[in-house]
Write a protein that holds these residues in place. Sequence first.
Motif, PDB file in Angstrom:
ATOM      1  N   ASP A  24       0.829  -1.201   0.000  1.00  0.00           N
ATOM      2  CA  ASP A  24       0.000   0.000   0.000  1.00  0.00           C
ATOM      3  C   ASP A  24       0.867   1.256   0.000  1.00  0.00           C
ATOM      4  O   ASP A  24       0.553   2.229  -0.688  1.00  0.00           O
ATOM      5  CB  ASP A  24      -0.949  -0.005   1.194  1.00  0.00           C
ATOM      6  N   LEU A  25       1.966   1.243   0.751  1.00  0.00           N
ATOM      7  CA  LEU A  25       2.891   2.377   0.731  1.00  0.00           C
ATOM      8  C   LEU A  25       3.504   2.538  -0.662  1.00  0.00           C
ATOM      9  O   LEU A  25       3.642   3.658  -1.159  1.00  0.00           O
ATOM     10  CB  LEU A  25       3.983   2.195   1.783  1.00  0.00           C
ATOM     11  N   HIS A  26       3.844   1.428  -1.290  1.00  0.00           N
ATOM     12  CA  HIS A  26       4.370   1.459  -2.664  1.00  0.00           C
ATOM     13  C   HIS A  26       3.333   2.082  -3.601  1.00  0.00           C
ATOM     14  O   HIS A  26       3.650   2.953  -4.414  1.00  0.00           O
ATOM     15  CB  HIS A  26       4.704   0.024  -3.098  1.00  0.00           C
ATOM     16  N   ARG A  27       2.087   1.655  -3.442  1.00  0.00           N
ATOM     17  CA  ARG A  27       0.997   2.198  -4.269  1.00  0.00           C
ATOM     18  C   ARG A  27       0.876   3.705  -4.069  1.00  0.00           C
ATOM     19  O   ARG A  27       0.859   4.476  -5.024  1.00  0.00           O
ATOM     20  CB  ARG A  27      -0.330   1.520  -3.920  1.00  0.00           C
ATOM     21  N   ARG A  28       0.824   4.117  -2.813  1.00  0.00           N
ATOM     22  CA  ARG A  28       0.670   5.546  -2.519  1.00  0.00           C
ATOM     23  C   ARG A  28       1.842   6.355  -3.067  1.00  0.00           C
ATOM     24  O   ARG A  28       1.649   7.425  -3.616  1.00  0.00           O
ATOM     25  CB  ARG A  28       0.556   5.774  -1.007  1.00  0.00           C
ATOM     26  N   PHE A  29       3.061   5.848  -2.908  1.00  0.00           N
ATOM     27  CA  PHE A  29       4.236   6.565  -3.390  1.00  0.00           C
ATOM     28  C   PHE A  29       4.191   6.719  -4.905  1.00  0.00           C
ATOM     29  O   PHE A  29       4.313   7.818  -5.429  1.00  0.00           O
ATOM     30  CB  PHE A  29       5.518   5.840  -2.973  1.00  0.00           C
ATOM     31  N   TYR A  30       3.986   5.608  -5.628  1.00  0.00           N
ATOM     32  CA  TYR A  30       4.023   5.671  -7.086  1.00  0.00           C
ATOM     33  C   TYR A  30       2.818   6.388  -7.675  1.00  0.00           C
ATOM     34  O   TYR A  30       2.931   7.031  -8.710  1.00  0.00           O
ATOM     35  CB  TYR A  30       4.227   4.285  -7.701  1.00  0.00           C
ATOM     36  N   GLU A  31       1.654   6.306  -7.026  1.00  0.00           N
ATOM     37  CA  GLU A  31       0.494   7.055  -7.530  1.00  0.00           C
ATOM     38  C   GLU A  31       0.701   8.561  -7.407  1.00  0.00           C
ATOM     39  O   GLU A  31       0.115   9.331  -8.168  1.00  0.00           O
ATOM     40  CB  GLU A  31      -0.772   6.647  -6.772  1.00  0.00           C
ATOM     41  N   SER A  32       1.551   8.966  -6.466  1.00  0.00           N
ATOM     42  CA  SER A  32       1.778  10.399  -6.275  1.00  0.00           C
ATOM     43  C   SER A  32       2.764  10.974  -7.287  1.00  0.00           C
ATOM     44  O   SER A  32       2.892  12.189  -7.396  1.00  0.00           O
ATOM     45  CB  SER A  32       2.284  10.672  -4.855  1.00  0.00           C
ATOM     46  N   LEU A  33       3.451  10.118  -8.023  1.00  0.00           N
ATOM     47  CA  LEU A  33       4.427  10.580  -9.005  1.00  0.00           C
ATOM     48  C   LEU A  33       3.767  10.854 -10.352  1.00  0.00           C
ATOM     49  O   LEU A  33       2.813  10.174 -10.725  1.00  0.00           O
ATOM     50  CB  LEU A  33       5.506   9.517  -9.224  1.00  0.00           C
ATOM     51  N   PRO A  34       4.303  11.807 -11.082  1.00  0.00           N
ATOM     52  CA  PRO A  34       3.831  11.982 -12.463  1.00  0.00           C
ATOM     53  C   PRO A  34       4.114  10.703 -13.258  1.00  0.00           C
ATOM     54  O   PRO A  34       5.083   9.988 -12.975  1.00  0.00           O
ATOM     55  CB  PRO A  34       4.688  13.141 -12.988  1.00  0.00           C
ATOM     56  N   VAL A  49       9.492   0.522 -19.150  1.00  0.00           N
ATOM     57  CA  VAL A  49       8.400  -0.226 -18.519  1.00  0.00           C
ATOM     58  C   VAL A  49       7.801   0.655 -17.435  1.00  0.00           C
ATOM     59  O   VAL A  49       8.530   1.318 -16.693  1.00  0.00           O
ATOM     60  CB  VAL A  49       8.926  -1.542 -17.893  1.00  0.00           C
ATOM     61  N   ASP A  50       6.501   0.692 -17.349  1.00  0.00           N
ATOM     62  CA  ASP A  50       5.823   1.453 -16.299  1.00  0.00           C
ATOM     63  C   ASP A  50       5.797   0.653 -15.004  1.00  0.00           C
ATOM     64  O   ASP A  50       5.538  -0.553 -15.021  1.00  0.00           O
ATOM     65  CB  ASP A  50       4.382   1.768 -16.705  1.00  0.00           C
ATOM     66  N   VAL A  51       6.045   1.331 -13.885  1.00  0.00           N
ATOM     67  CA  VAL A  51       5.891   0.722 -12.570  1.00  0.00           C
ATOM     68  C   VAL A  51       4.402   0.738 -12.250  1.00  0.00           C
ATOM     69  O   VAL A  51       3.749   1.772 -12.388  1.00  0.00           O
ATOM     70  CB  VAL A  51       6.674   1.513 -11.499  1.00  0.00           C
ATOM     71  N   THR A  52       3.875  -0.400 -11.846  1.00  0.00           N
ATOM     72  CA  THR A  52       2.470  -0.476 -11.462  1.00  0.00           C
ATOM     73  C   THR A  52       2.381  -0.229  -9.957  1.00  0.00           C
ATOM     74  O   THR A  52       2.896  -1.027  -9.173  1.00  0.00           O
ATOM     75  CB  THR A  52       1.871  -1.855 -11.811  1.00  0.00           C
ATOM     76  N   PRO A  53       1.766   0.876  -9.544  1.00  0.00           N
ATOM     77  CA  PRO A  53       1.678   1.182  -8.115  1.00  0.00           C
ATOM     78  C   PRO A  53       1.038   0.041  -7.322  1.00  0.00           C
ATOM     79  O   PRO A  53      -0.013  -0.475  -7.681  1.00  0.00           O
ATOM     80  CB  PRO A  53       0.792   2.429  -8.079  1.00  0.00           C
ATOM     81  N   GLY A  54       1.740  -0.367  -6.259  1.00  0.00           N
ATOM     82  CA  GLY A  54       1.216  -1.395  -5.370  1.00  0.00           C
ATOM     83  C   GLY A  54       1.436  -2.812  -5.841  1.00  0.00           C
ATOM     84  O   GLY A  54       0.958  -3.750  -5.209  1.00  0.00           O
ATOM     85  N   GLU A  55       2.172  -3.001  -6.909  1.00  0.00           N
ATOM     86  CA  GLU A  55       2.418  -4.349  -7.434  1.00  0.00           C
ATOM     87  C   GLU A  55       3.912  -4.635  -7.453  1.00  0.00           C
ATOM     88  O   GLU A  55       4.721  -3.750  -7.720  1.00  0.00           O
ATOM     89  CB  GLU A  55       1.867  -4.482  -8.853  1.00  0.00           C
TER      90      GLU A  55
END
Length: 101
Positions: A24-34, A49-55
């Motif tokens: 969830d922290l990974h998801r929140r961090f990556y979702e906050s990035l452009p 390759v795109d990082v998938t938030p939370g995966e």
Amino acid sequence: AWLHEGEGRAWAHRAPTDVALVRDLHRRFYESLPTAEREVRFADTGRVVDVTPGEWRAEDVTVGRHEAPYAADVDALMRHWSTRYAPLSASPLSNALIAAV
């Protein structure tokens, strides 16, 4: 603030090594990035390759000279990490979070 005031309150009493919390922290961090900053570029091929938030990552990677664990092993490794460092949860939350990082 997220842990104490926002949706993170659900996590406030969980162990800082809880795999679901880390995701969830990974998801929140990556979702906050452009979107452009969520990309990983492979130096050898130039492929992006795109990082998938939370995966967890789905591909094997090398970072500099370091060959990271196989993508297929990341989930099991994270579960082992969680079990191994679970005693941190006995610490006060702020100390446990710092130790987990």
